[in-house]
Structure formats: structure tokens, C-alpha cells
Design an enzyme around this catalytic site. Structure first.
Site, mmCIF file in Angstrom:
data_model
loop_
_atom_site.group_PDB
_atom_site.id
_atom_site.type_symbol
_atom_site.label_atom_id
_atom_site.label_comp_id
_atom_site.label_asym_id
_atom_site.label_seq_id
_atom_site.Cartn_x
_atom_site.Cartn_y
_atom_site.Cartn_z
ATOM 1 N N ASP A 95 -72.316 -42.206 -3.662
ATOM 2 C CA ASP A 95 -72.355 -43.387 -4.536
ATOM 3 C C ASP A 95 -70.999 -44.019 -4.815
ATOM 4 O O ASP A 95 -70.846 -44.738 -5.796
ATOM 5 C CB ASP A 95 -73.003 -42.973 -5.868
ATOM 6 N N GLU A 117 -77.337 -37.579 0.387
ATOM 7 C CA GLU A 117 -77.435 -37.541 -1.083
ATOM 8 C C GLU A 117 -78.049 -38.848 -1.604
ATOM 9 O O GLU A 117 -77.476 -39.561 -2.433
ATOM 10 C CB GLU A 117 -76.097 -37.251 -1.759
ATOM 11 N N GLU A 131 -71.333 -46.497 -9.843
ATOM 12 C CA GLU A 131 -71.981 -45.593 -8.875
ATOM 13 C C GLU A 131 -73.491 -45.797 -8.772
ATOM 14 O O GLU A 131 -74.059 -45.673 -7.689
ATOM 15 C CB GLU A 131 -71.673 -44.131 -9.229
ATOM 16 N N HIS A 208 -63.202 -37.735 -15.578
ATOM 17 C CA HIS A 208 -62.554 -38.858 -14.897
ATOM 18 C C HIS A 208 -63.374 -40.142 -14.845
ATOM 19 O O HIS A 208 -62.897 -41.178 -14.411
ATOM 20 C CB HIS A 208 -62.231 -38.466 -13.450
ATOM 21 N N ARG A 210 -65.193 -43.603 -14.831
ATOM 22 C CA ARG A 210 -64.758 -44.931 -15.251
ATOM 23 C C ARG A 210 -65.323 -45.313 -16.625
ATOM 24 O O ARG A 210 -64.624 -45.861 -17.462
ATOM 25 C CB ARG A 210 -65.247 -45.941 -14.222
ATOM 26 N N HIS A 241 -57.484 -35.137 -12.996
ATOM 27 C CA HIS A 241 -57.691 -36.154 -11.953
ATOM 28 C C HIS A 241 -56.438 -37.017 -11.845
ATOM 29 O O HIS A 241 -55.751 -37.251 -12.842
ATOM 30 C CB HIS A 241 -58.906 -36.994 -12.350
HETATM 31 C C1 UD1 Z 1 -63.841 -42.415 -7.442
HETATM 32 C C2 UD1 Z 1 -65.311 -42.853 -7.344
HETATM 33 C C3 UD1 Z 1 -66.180 -41.961 -8.234
HETATM 34 C C4 UD1 Z 1 -65.961 -40.495 -7.932
HETATM 35 C C5 UD1 Z 1 -64.477 -40.185 -8.030
HETATM 36 C C6 UD1 Z 1 -64.244 -38.764 -7.631
HETATM 37 C C7 UD1 Z 1 -65.718 -45.247 -7.018
HETATM 38 C C8 UD1 Z 1 -65.939 -46.549 -7.657
HETATM 39 N N1 UD1 Z 1 -65.464 -44.199 -7.838
HETATM 40 O O1 UD1 Z 1 -63.419 -42.691 -8.753
HETATM 41 O O2 UD1 Z 1 -67.542 -42.275 -7.991
HETATM 42 O O3 UD1 Z 1 -66.667 -39.718 -8.867
HETATM 43 O O4 UD1 Z 1 -63.746 -41.043 -7.136
HETATM 44 O O5 UD1 Z 1 -63.020 -38.290 -8.065
HETATM 45 O O6 UD1 Z 1 -65.753 -45.149 -5.825
HETATM 46 N N2 UD1 Z 1 -55.543 -41.341 -7.315
HETATM 47 C C9 UD1 Z 1 -54.419 -40.790 -6.710
HETATM 48 N N3 UD1 Z 1 -54.593 -39.848 -5.720
HETATM 49 C C10 UD1 Z 1 -55.814 -39.423 -5.316
HETATM 50 C C11 UD1 Z 1 -56.947 -39.967 -5.940
HETATM 51 C C12 UD1 Z 1 -56.793 -40.931 -6.921
HETATM 52 O O7 UD1 Z 1 -53.303 -41.135 -7.052
HETATM 53 O O8 UD1 Z 1 -55.887 -38.564 -4.427
HETATM 54 C C13 UD1 Z 1 -55.376 -42.360 -8.368
HETATM 55 C C14 UD1 Z 1 -54.912 -43.727 -7.795
HETATM 56 O O9 UD1 Z 1 -54.039 -44.320 -8.702
HETATM 57 C C15 UD1 Z 1 -56.238 -44.512 -7.759
HETATM 58 C C16 UD1 Z 1 -56.926 -43.980 -9.003
HETATM 59 O O10 UD1 Z 1 -56.605 -42.582 -9.035
HETATM 60 O O11 UD1 Z 1 -56.005 -45.905 -7.776
HETATM 61 C C17 UD1 Z 1 -58.408 -44.177 -9.066
HETATM 62 O O12 UD1 Z 1 -59.057 -43.815 -7.854
HETATM 63 P P1 UD1 Z 1 -60.463 -44.521 -7.451
HETATM 64 O O13 UD1 Z 1 -60.955 -43.943 -6.183
HETATM 65 O O14 UD1 Z 1 -60.325 -45.991 -7.534
HETATM 66 O O15 UD1 Z 1 -61.427 -44.130 -8.635
HETATM 67 P P2 UD1 Z 1 -61.892 -42.727 -9.175
HETATM 68 O O16 UD1 Z 1 -61.918 -42.846 -10.650
HETATM 69 O O17 UD1 Z 1 -61.119 -41.660 -8.543
HETATM 70 N N1 UDP Z 2 -63.049 -30.112 -7.635
HETATM 71 C C1 UDP Z 2 -61.961 -29.582 -6.918
HETATM 72 N N2 UDP Z 2 -60.755 -29.469 -7.555
HETATM 73 C C2 UDP Z 2 -60.556 -29.877 -8.829
HETATM 74 C C3 UDP Z 2 -61.658 -30.434 -9.537
HETATM 75 C C4 UDP Z 2 -62.884 -30.550 -8.913
HETATM 76 O O1 UDP Z 2 -62.111 -29.191 -5.761
HETATM 77 O O2 UDP Z 2 -59.428 -29.742 -9.333
HETATM 78 C C5 UDP Z 2 -64.341 -30.250 -6.944
HETATM 79 C C6 UDP Z 2 -65.571 -29.815 -7.676
HETATM 80 O O3 UDP Z 2 -65.875 -28.448 -7.443
HETATM 81 C C7 UDP Z 2 -66.657 -30.732 -7.103
HETATM 82 C C8 UDP Z 2 -65.882 -31.994 -6.810
HETATM 83 O O4 UDP Z 2 -64.515 -31.644 -6.730
HETATM 84 O O5 UDP Z 2 -67.159 -30.252 -5.883
HETATM 85 C C9 UDP Z 2 -66.112 -33.005 -7.885
HETATM 86 O O6 UDP Z 2 -65.280 -34.089 -7.670
HETATM 87 P P1 UDP Z 2 -65.010 -35.195 -8.756
HETATM 88 O O7 UDP Z 2 -65.111 -34.609 -10.126
HETATM 89 O O8 UDP Z 2 -63.737 -35.849 -8.346
HETATM 90 O O9 UDP Z 2 -66.169 -36.248 -8.481
HETATM 91 P P2 UDP Z 2 -67.706 -36.328 -8.909
HETATM 92 O O10 UDP Z 2 -68.386 -35.047 -8.664
HETATM 93 O O11 UDP Z 2 -67.737 -36.731 -10.337
HETATM 94 O O12 UDP Z 2 -68.226 -37.461 -8.062
#
Ligand code: UD1
Ligand code: UDP
Length: 374
Positions: A95, A117, A131, A208, A210, A241
């Protein structure tokens, strides 16, 4: 059959990794992996653990990226990749913005989409945001649907999806979990290695989403701080995160309390071991609601809703909402009422038995996408 798998964030990567490995091993398939790198560091952790090397890396992540930036970047980046590879099917997962944009891109190229999924719903388009919409829209673009549970399948059928195109597979997260959970592991992280998990009750935290950013996240973190203040034998471990907005709030509310450990995101293997050794979990993650029942760890979900009602029915997961008092009260109950704790701390597997990837491969073969296309 040429199958292109596309993913971009940590959870998609964890849940697609075992599937990509299986696709590579099976001579029926030619497997191509394209990562959008919507996440960078948190994606790379997973690629490294599962020893996956992408064929294409769109390298999209920007600090503080907007939804439009991701969507536009995926659409533009995928054009060239799809034009060159012309896969028989594109597999997307879940999603995220990568999921929906990659599916849309494949659709524009008239390439069938397989949705892994599929069929989870809250029926509130704004929660989880964006999502819920991403998953619904992807479901209506997809040609084949891999639904983790029967309930997910029923949701799709109610929306008019042809039942013949839906396979109930279980969730691939259980495949991933089982692959790493059984291996012996010693923490390398100095904070985790320094915690006495026998003497302390550890609460593992992640947060984390939104829709929680801002006021709700403040309430959630304040509740966790209240609990750490109240119980001397509690330690909180929170791999934060990388979203800067999350980091700011965590630093503001938790400061440098010695019993609340804010650490960098953990690779999947140490994280699974942290969950397994923790007393219970507080999270707004989707994936952890699926993993924790398998590990028999109580989870308080700090959200107003969940698209994973099977975890609620299994009894391991409870919705704690986003209000400080309620979250603290539910955490307090788990820490003081053994019976309430034991009721939740039961291992069950509503999301499958680790054979989801196998089932997806079988369904792909059966669907004969290649023939239908020609
Ligand atoms: C995204 C997904 C969310 C998922 C989450 C998992 C969308 C809209 N949201 O949200 O569904 O649950 O990922 O974690 O697709 N960043 C880093 N390094 C990383 C990852 C993130 O620096 O490895 C920072 C960056 O500044 C980035 C921000 O986090 O711009 C947000 O990342 P983004 O993928 O836009 O949204 P998430 O909240 O991570
Ligand atoms: N996870 C990980 N390291 C961390 C935190 C979470 O490997 O420090 C794993 C967790 O076990 C799960 C996945 O990441 O499998 C969840 O990811 P996230 O919370 O980013 O996204 P969501 O599940 O909300 O989409």
C-alpha cells in the site's frame, strides 16, 4: 514467465525478499528486480540481509519528500525500465506510494499487475493515509490478487473483483520471519547487548505513520514516557524511523532519559530478536501486527483503526488509540495484571505458515499470464 518485482520501502522489501529469492530459484521464471528506493538506508538494510542485488535502482529518496514527488518519480523512472524489460507481469506489494505508482506505470504500459498483500481494508480513505487509497487503487488496476487471508479475499469480491483472480496465500511476512527467527543471534548493537532482558521488562516501540505525525505522536510518546517513569524495571527500546519529523518529536518528548533508548533503525534480524525478547510491543506499524502474533508478543497498536482485524481476533493485538491516558492505561494493565498479559501473549498464526511465496509462485504459473498476453 518474466516477472518484474518492484518495491521501495522497508516493509515492502522484507515481505517481497523471500518471494524474489524463490522466483530466482525457479527455472520457470525469469526474475527482474527493480527498486524505487523510496527509502534508501532502510531499504538497503533489507537488501543486504537477504542478499538481493537489484537489476534497477531508481534511487528516488529525497529528504522530506512529498507524496507527489514519489509518485511522479516512480512513474517517470519506471517508463524506461518497463520499456526495456517488457516483463510479462509486474509484482507490487501492499500500500505504499511505490506500490500504487509502479502499478499505475505497468498499467500505462499494458503490462498485467500482480498485487501481493491484496484486499486489506479499513474503509476510511484517510486512515491510514495515503495507504488505504493506494491499496484500493492498486487492487483495481491489478490482474491477479494475492490475498493474505480469506477475509481479505472477501473484501475484494465485495468490490467486484473476479474471485477466479484471487488466491489466498497467507502473508509473505511470515515466510520472511521464519527465515530469520530460527537462526541463533547475538545482539551486536551496544545498547541492545547492554540490556539485561531477564531483569528488565523491555517495551519495543516503533511509530512513524503519517496520520500520527504531530499532535498524536506527541500523545503516544508522552504515554510511553509516563510508563517508563512509573515502572523502575521497564526499559524502552525504540529504533527511530528515519523520517526527520518523527526524529524531532522523539527527541523532544524523550530527551535523554536513560531508560528510553532511541537507536537507529535495526536490520530485520536484530529487530526480530528484539521483538522476541521484549515483554510487549507498542507500535503503529502494519507489519508488526502480523509478526507479533507469530512470536506470541502482546501488541498495543497506537492507531484509531487497523486493516488487520485477524490480529485483533487472535487476541495478541489490541487497538490502543492515540490518547495519552488510554495508551498508558493499557500498557499499565499489561505490566501489572498477569492474567491480562497471559491472555494476549499467545502465539498464533492468522497470517499463514510460511508458505505464502510458494502459493504465489503456483498461482502465477496457473494464471498463465504469458499465454493470455500473447
Ligand atoms: C512510507 C510509506 C508507508 C510505510 C513506511 C514504512 C508511503 C506514502 N508511505 O512512509 O506506507 O509504512 O514507508 O516505513 O508510501 N527516510 C530516510 N531514509 C530511509 C527512509 C526514510 O532518510 O531509509 C526519511 C526521508 O527523509 C524521507 C522520509 O523519511 O523523505 C519519509 O519517507 P517516505 O517514504 O516518504 O514516508 P514514510 O513515512 O517512510
Ligand atoms: N523493522 C525492522 N527494523 C526496525 C523496525 C522495524 O526491520 O528497526 C521491521 C518490522 O519487523 C516489520 C517492518 O520493519 O517487518 C515494518 O516496517 P515499518 O514499520 O517501516 O512499516 P509498516 O509495517 O508500518 O508498513
Amino acid at each position: 514467465m518474466k516477472v518484474m518485482s518492484v518495491f521501495g520501502t522497508r516493509p515492502e522489501a522484507i515481505k517481497m525478499a523471500p518471494l524474489v529469492k524463490k522466483l530466482k530459484e525457479d527455472p520457470y521464471f525469469e526474475s527482474v528486480l527493480c527498486v524505487t528506493a523510496q527509502h534508501r538506508e532502510m531499504l538497503d538494510q533489507v537488501l543486504e540481509l537477504f542478499e538481493l542485488t537489484p537489476d534497477y535502482d531508481l534511487n528516488l529518496m529525497k529528504p522530506n519528500q512529498t507524496l507527489s514527488m514519489i509518485t511522479a518519480g516512480v512513474l517517470t523512472g519506471m517508463d524506461e525500465v518497463l520499456e526495456k524489460e517488457k516483463p510479462d507481469i509486474v509484482l507490487v506489494h501492499g500500500d505504499t506510494s511505490t506500490t500504487f505508482s509502479a502499478a499505475l506505470s505497468a498499467f500505462y504500459h499494458r503490462i498485467p499487475v500482480g498485487h501481493v498483500e491484496a484486499g486489506l481494508r479499513t474503509y476510511d480513505l484517510y486512515s491510514p493515509f495515503p495507504e488505504e487509497a493506494n491499496r484500493v487503487l492498486t487492487g483495481h488496476i491489478a490482474s491477479v490478487h494475492f490475498a493474505p487471508t480469506q477475509r481479505n479475499r472477501d473484501n475484494l469480491i465485495r468490490e467486484g473483483i473476479d474471485p477466479a483472480k484471487i488466491t489466498v496465500t497467507g502473508n509473505t511476512v511470515i515466510d520472511a520471519l521464519l527465515e530469520v527467527a530460527d537462526k541463533p543471534y547475538e545482539f551486536e548493537d551496544s545498547v541492545l547487548a547492554g540490556i539485561d532482558f531477564d531483569a528488565k521488562r523491555v517495551i519495543a516501540v516503533t511509530c512513524h505513520r503519517r496520520e500520527n505525525l504531530g499532535e498524536y505522536m506527541h500523545h503516544i510518546f508522552e504515554a510511553i514516557r509516563d510508563i517508563a517513569e512509573e515502572f523502575d524495571d521497564v526499559e524502552v527500546v525504540y529504533p527511530v524511523h528515519m523520517n526527520p519529523k518523527v526524529r524531532r518529536t522523539a527527541a523532544e518528548v524523550f530527551g535523554d532519559r536513560p531508560d528510553i533508548h532511541l537507536i537507529e533503525p535495526l536490520s530485520y534480524q536484530p529487530f526480530v530478536n528484539l521483538m522476541a525478547k521484549s515483554f510487549f510491543i507498542i507500535t503503529d506499524s502494519g507489519g508488526m501486527q502480523e509478526e507479533a502474533p507469530s512470536l506470541g508478543k502482546p501488541v498495543l497498536v497506537v492507531r484509531k483503526e487497523t486493516e488487520r482485524p485477524e490480529a485483533l481476533s487472535a487476541g495478541t493485538v489490541k487497538l490502543a488509540g492515540v490518547e495519552r491516558e488510554k495508551i498508558a492505561a493499557m500498557a499499565r494493565e499489561l505490566l501489572t495484571d498477569r492474567e491480562a498479559y497471559d491472555k494476549m501473549a499467545k502465539a498464533s498464526n492468522p497470517y499463514g505458515d510460511g508458505t505464502a511465496c510458494e502459493k504465489i509462485l503456483e498461482a502465477l504459473k496457473w494464471a498463465g499470464i504469458q499465454n493470455r498476453k500473447s
